[in-house]
Design a protein around this motif. Structure first.
Motif, PDB file in Angstrom:
ATOM      1  N   TYR A  62       0.815  -1.205   0.000  1.00  0.00           N
ATOM      2  CA  TYR A  62       0.000   0.000   0.000  1.00  0.00           C
ATOM      3  C   TYR A  62       0.855   1.264   0.000  1.00  0.00           C
ATOM      4  O   TYR A  62       0.372   2.347  -0.345  1.00  0.00           O
ATOM      5  CB  TYR A  62      -0.936   0.023   1.205  1.00  0.00           C
ATOM      6  N   LEU A  63       2.135   1.144   0.387  1.00  0.00           N
ATOM      7  CA  LEU A  63       3.028   2.302   0.338  1.00  0.00           C
ATOM      8  C   LEU A  63       3.170   2.803  -1.092  1.00  0.00           C
ATOM      9  O   LEU A  63       3.363   3.999  -1.332  1.00  0.00           O
ATOM     10  CB  LEU A  63       4.399   1.926   0.905  1.00  0.00           C
ATOM     11  N   GLU A  64       3.072   1.896  -2.043  1.00  0.00           N
ATOM     12  CA  GLU A  64       3.200   2.265  -3.453  1.00  0.00           C
ATOM     13  C   GLU A  64       2.062   3.186  -3.893  1.00  0.00           C
ATOM     14  O   GLU A  64       2.194   3.922  -4.871  1.00  0.00           O
ATOM     15  CB  GLU A  64       3.216   0.988  -4.300  1.00  0.00           C
ATOM     16  N   TYR A  65       0.946   3.127  -3.158  1.00  0.00           N
ATOM     17  CA  TYR A  65      -0.209   3.973  -3.473  1.00  0.00           C
ATOM     18  C   TYR A  65      -0.313   5.143  -2.495  1.00  0.00           C
ATOM     19  O   TYR A  65      -1.362   5.782  -2.393  1.00  0.00           O
ATOM     20  CB  TYR A  65      -1.485   3.132  -3.444  1.00  0.00           C
ATOM     21  N   TYR A  66       0.773   5.412  -1.775  1.00  0.00           N
ATOM     22  CA  TYR A  66       0.881   6.547  -0.847  1.00  0.00           C
ATOM     23  C   TYR A  66      -0.141   6.463   0.297  1.00  0.00           C
ATOM     24  O   TYR A  66      -0.591   7.477   0.823  1.00  0.00           O
ATOM     25  CB  TYR A  66       0.724   7.878  -1.598  1.00  0.00           C
ATOM     26  N   GLU A  67      -0.482   5.250   0.692  1.00  0.00           N
ATOM     27  CA  GLU A  67      -1.429   5.040   1.795  1.00  0.00           C
ATOM     28  C   GLU A  67      -0.675   5.040   3.130  1.00  0.00           C
ATOM     29  O   GLU A  67      -0.785   4.105   3.928  1.00  0.00           O
ATOM     30  CB  GLU A  67      -2.169   3.713   1.600  1.00  0.00           C
ATOM     31  N   PHE A  68       0.072   6.109   3.394  1.00  0.00           N
ATOM     32  CA  PHE A  68       0.938   6.139   4.579  1.00  0.00           C
ATOM     33  C   PHE A  68       0.126   6.109   5.877  1.00  0.00           C
ATOM     34  O   PHE A  68       0.518   5.446   6.845  1.00  0.00           O
ATOM     35  CB  PHE A  68       1.827   7.389   4.545  1.00  0.00           C
ATOM     36  N   LYS A  69      -0.987   6.805   5.912  1.00  0.00           N
ATOM     37  CA  LYS A  69      -1.816   6.822   7.116  1.00  0.00           C
ATOM     38  C   LYS A  69      -2.352   5.437   7.423  1.00  0.00           C
ATOM     39  O   LYS A  69      -2.330   4.979   8.582  1.00  0.00           O
ATOM     40  CB  LYS A  69      -2.969   7.821   6.936  1.00  0.00           C
ATOM     41  N   LEU A  70      -2.854   4.751   6.401  1.00  0.00           N
ATOM     42  CA  LEU A  70      -3.376   3.404   6.592  1.00  0.00           C
ATOM     43  C   LEU A  70      -2.285   2.448   7.056  1.00  0.00           C
ATOM     44  O   LEU A  70      -2.483   1.660   7.987  1.00  0.00           O
ATOM     45  CB  LEU A  70      -3.997   2.892   5.292  1.00  0.00           C
ATOM     46  N   VAL A  71      -1.108   2.515   6.414  1.00  0.00           N
ATOM     47  CA  VAL A  71      -0.027   1.601   6.773  1.00  0.00           C
ATOM     48  C   VAL A  71       0.424   1.849   8.208  1.00  0.00           C
ATOM     49  O   VAL A  71       0.642   0.906   8.981  1.00  0.00           O
ATOM     50  CB  VAL A  71       1.143   1.735   5.791  1.00  0.00           C
ATOM     51  N   ARG A  72       0.554   3.118   8.580  1.00  0.00           N
ATOM     52  CA  ARG A  72       0.956   3.425   9.955  1.00  0.00           C
ATOM     53  C   ARG A  72      -0.067   2.884  10.958  1.00  0.00           C
ATOM     54  O   ARG A  72       0.305   2.262  11.963  1.00  0.00           O
ATOM     55  CB  ARG A  72       1.108   4.936  10.129  1.00  0.00           C
ATOM     56  N   LYS A  73      -1.332   3.101  10.687  1.00  0.00           N
ATOM     57  CA  LYS A  73      -2.379   2.618  11.584  1.00  0.00           C
ATOM     58  C   LYS A  73      -2.351   1.096  11.681  1.00  0.00           C
ATOM     59  O   LYS A  73      -2.467   0.531  12.776  1.00  0.00           O
ATOM     60  CB  LYS A  73      -3.740   3.099  11.080  1.00  0.00           C
ATOM     61  N   ALA A  74      -2.164   0.433  10.538  1.00  0.00           N
ATOM     62  CA  ALA A  74      -2.130  -1.025  10.541  1.00  0.00           C
ATOM     63  C   ALA A  74      -0.897  -1.557  11.261  1.00  0.00           C
ATOM     64  O   ALA A  74      -0.970  -2.562  11.975  1.00  0.00           O
ATOM     65  CB  ALA A  74      -2.173  -1.545   9.102  1.00  0.00           C
ATOM     66  N   LEU A  75       0.243  -0.899  11.083  1.00  0.00           N
ATOM     67  CA  LEU A  75       1.456  -1.333  11.786  1.00  0.00           C
ATOM     68  C   LEU A  75       1.309  -1.167  13.290  1.00  0.00           C
ATOM     69  O   LEU A  75       1.769  -2.015  14.069  1.00  0.00           O
ATOM     70  CB  LEU A  75       2.663  -0.540  11.282  1.00  0.00           C
ATOM     71  N   GLN A  76       0.685  -0.093  13.722  1.00  0.00           N
ATOM     72  CA  GLN A  76       0.442   0.091  15.152  1.00  0.00           C
ATOM     73  C   GLN A  76      -0.476  -1.008  15.682  1.00  0.00           C
ATOM     74  O   GLN A  76      -0.235  -1.567  16.758  1.00  0.00           O
ATOM     75  CB  GLN A  76      -0.183   1.464  15.399  1.00  0.00           C
ATOM     76  N   GLU A  77      -1.513  -1.325  14.943  1.00  0.00           N
ATOM     77  CA  GLU A  77      -2.436  -2.364  15.378  1.00  0.00           C
ATOM     78  C   GLU A  77      -1.805  -3.749  15.335  1.00  0.00           C
ATOM     79  O   GLU A  77      -2.157  -4.619  16.134  1.00  0.00           O
ATOM     80  CB  GLU A  77      -3.695  -2.331  14.509  1.00  0.00           C
ATOM     81  N   ARG A  78      -0.895  -3.972  14.404  1.00  0.00           N
ATOM     82  CA  ARG A  78      -0.185  -5.254  14.340  1.00  0.00           C
ATOM     83  C   ARG A  78       0.464  -5.580  15.675  1.00  0.00           C
ATOM     84  O   ARG A  78       0.363  -6.707  16.185  1.00  0.00           O
ATOM     85  CB  ARG A  78       0.869  -5.186  13.232  1.00  0.00           C
ATOM     86  N   GLU A  79       1.099  -4.580  16.292  1.00  0.00           N
ATOM     87  CA  GLU A  79       1.746  -4.793  17.583  1.00  0.00           C
ATOM     88  C   GLU A  79       0.714  -5.085  18.671  1.00  0.00           C
ATOM     89  O   GLU A  79       0.923  -5.956  19.529  1.00  0.00           O
ATOM     90  CB  GLU A  79       2.565  -3.559  17.967  1.00  0.00           C
ATOM     91  N   VAL A  80      -0.406  -4.373  18.656  1.00  0.00           N
ATOM     92  CA  VAL A  80      -1.442  -4.569  19.666  1.00  0.00           C
ATOM     93  C   VAL A  80      -2.030  -5.973  19.564  1.00  0.00           C
ATOM     94  O   VAL A  80      -2.149  -6.697  20.558  1.00  0.00           O
ATOM     95  CB  VAL A  80      -2.555  -3.513  19.522  1.00  0.00           C
ATOM     96  N   LEU A  81      -2.396  -6.375  18.348  1.00  0.00           N
ATOM     97  CA  LEU A  81      -3.074  -7.654  18.171  1.00  0.00           C
ATOM     98  C   LEU A  81      -2.178  -8.828  18.528  1.00  0.00           C
ATOM     99  O   LEU A  81      -2.627  -9.799  19.148  1.00  0.00           O
ATOM    100  CB  LEU A  81      -3.569  -7.791  16.727  1.00  0.00           C
ATOM    101  N   LEU A  82      -0.926  -8.761  18.131  1.00  0.00           N
ATOM    102  CA  LEU A  82      -0.023  -9.876  18.415  1.00  0.00           C
ATOM    103  C   LEU A  82       0.135 -10.124  19.911  1.00  0.00           C
ATOM    104  O   LEU A  82       0.464 -11.230  20.326  1.00  0.00           O
ATOM    105  CB  LEU A  82       1.346  -9.622  17.772  1.00  0.00           C
TER     106      LEU A  82
END
Length: 525
Positions: A62-82
């Protein structure tokens, strides 16, 4: 034929849809003191939420489509969920062989740098470049791939994630009604009145202060039927299909492959003996509940995998497939693969609270639920703090009575579990620990031998476990058990499936007076 009896329920929030977004909102809302009813027309996670690639990830592409906000939010949630369910989620290292005919190496390095630094990583290692001839992941690949990259994401048992959220919601007081479609919603003063139709319970009238439309691929239809003014946003239904083949590699790494059409596919270790390959991205206009893989999709996935693996596969090697329809927020992208995976919460001001869930992905479901419940609280005039970020899901505490285990240390939990039950075959002990975490103790009950597990209804699936799934996890059919609760379907033959279904039908009739055990108000423990 439905019974003639009619029941009624009163609640603060009625949630329509038992996929990941619906159960996530139910769990969050009931934990903030709201009275919650959730209805699902079929089984929990029967559609989109059990048809994912089963990843907890930020979405590198998704970085290729400049979805930086989405990727950041998903990366933050990745840590929470794990950290909240380490029995059904765990870290996974991905290998990307560099194909010089695709994205240049500088672009990949830049993307991985952003991926490593857009959000804080507490325990996942960062990315690195590798020489494939010196790395275990290089052995199954064709010799023309010399260099590659490795980065971290996570694996999740998607259907179990849905069930665990529903269990937690139920145990906190929510009413969870599976196989109960919502047939109508109409305005009722400053709230709503809905009609639910259960073949076993009959008609259920629900008076509610707010409605949540979490119907996934059916969300557009449901919004249009309930809101006379229509809806402001649209969905694009995108079909994603996966194939399962006998194991193509022995190591524990997964692969992400770049392809000439600029799409990517994953090849992931699956159920010890298999490799999961997917996914496709195709516009879909059919009935969402009847989606299946096409021969062209199967051929495509085989062809893309064959570009990288030395061992070539054909459609004849495929031992299993699954397909799902992802309801993505329509952002007018020309290609299906470019459509945003972000979500939008819409709650019109000209009616009592009616929250539409547009889009989303598994990794961000908890954040979506948190934001959605906060919005509902503002509209309903209630207040309670968010709480789910640090609350483990059922089984995720990985502890025994009087013995707390490091929350990420599944290996330590497994050793202690096996020590407490040395009579369990190692493979079965591992599956129980993964499926149920600390709840495995409750599933086993007073069993002290394999004989105490009851009848082996299908390979590795005993009647004690199936009874638990019927009583606690809303399982009704053999499909519920084999494909969404245990993932043991790949090891079951048609005769096994028939035997399991017959046993479940007998138990349902004997213990519940003929009523479906998949429809219950509270999940027992």
């Amino acid at each position: 034929m439905a019974p003639s009896t009619e029941a009624s329920l009163d609640c603060d929030v009625l949630i329509v849809g038992g996929g990941i977004n619906g159960v996530g909102i139910a769990r969050d809302a009931v934990g903030r003191g709201l009275r919650v009813v959730l209805c699902e027309q079929h089984d929990l996670a029967q559609h989109t939420s059990s048809a994912s690639t089963k990843l907890v990830h930020g979405g590198l592409r998704y970085l290729e489509y400049y979805e930086f906000k989405l990727v950041r939010k998903a990366l933050q949630e990745r840590e929470v969920l794990l950290s909240t369910a380490p029995h059904i989620m765990w870290p996974l290292r991905f290998v990307m062989p560099h194909d010089a005919t695709q994205r240049p190496s500088w672009m990949i390095r830049a993307g991985l740098f952003l991926y490593d630094h857009l959000a804080r990583r507490e325990f996942l290692p960062g990315s690195e470049g590798i020489t494939l001839r010196d790395h275990p992941a290089g052995a199954p690949l064709k010799g023309r791939f010399n260099k590659g990259f490795v980065y971290s994401d996570g694996w999740v048992d998607d259907a179990r994630l849905v069930v665990l959220n529903a269990m937690d919601a139920s145990e906190r007081g929510a009413t969870i009604l599976t196989r109960t479609p919502c047939t109508s919603v109409r305005r009722d003063g400053d709230g709503w009145r809905a009609t639910l139709d259960s073949a076993e319970r009959g008609r259920i009238e629900v008076r509610t202060r707010a409605v949540v439309n979490a119907a996934g691929p059916w969300a557009g239809q449901f919004a249009a039927s309930a809101l006379s003014a229509g809806r402001s946003y649209g969905l694009r239904l995108i079909k994603g299909s996966h194939i399962i083949v006998p194991r193509l590699f022995e190591h524990e790494y997964a692969y992400i492959f770049q392809n000439p059409d600029k799409r990517i596919i994953f090849a992931i270790p699956y159920q010890e003996e298999f490799t999961l390959i997917g996914t496709t991205d195709l516009e879909y206009t059919g009935e969402p509940g009847r989606v299946t893989i096409s021969p062209e999709e199967t051929a495509y996935l085989c062809e893309m995998a064959n570009r990288y693996f030395s061992r070539q596969i054909t459609p004849a090697d495929v031992v299993g497939t699954y397909s799902g329809v992802r309801p993505l927020l329509d952002d007018n992208s020309s290609q299906a693969s470019a459509i945003t995976r972000d979500y939008l919460l819409e709650c019109p001001d000209d009616a009592p609270p009616f929250l539409n869930i547009w889009g989303g992905k598994i990794t961000t479901y908890r954040k979506l639920a948190e934001e959605g419940v906060a919005l509902l609280q503002r509209r309903l005039g209630t207040a309670a703090p968010d709480w789910t970020a640090k609350a483990p899901l059922p089984g995720g505490d990985l502890q025994f009575p009087g013995m707390l285990i490091e929350r990420y240390d599944f290996a330590g939990f497994l050793r202690r579990f096996q020590g407490r039950h040395p009579w369990l075959p190692p493979a079965l002990a591992h599956r129980y620990a993964r499926n149920y975490g600390s709840r495995a103790e409750k599933m086993l009950g007073d069993a002290i031998s394999v004989a105490d597990l009851g009848i082996e209804l299908t390979p590795g699936v005993y009647s004690r476990e199936v009874g638990y799934l019927m009583q606690v996890e809303w399982a009704r059919s053999a499909e519920d058990v084999l494909w969404r609760r245990t993932k043991c379907g790949l090891h079951s033959k048609p005769a096994d499936v028939e035997r399991l279904q017959q046993w479940m039908t007998q138990q349902s009739g004997a213990e519940h007076g003929g009523q479906e055990v998949g429809i219950r108000q509270t999940a027992g423990t």
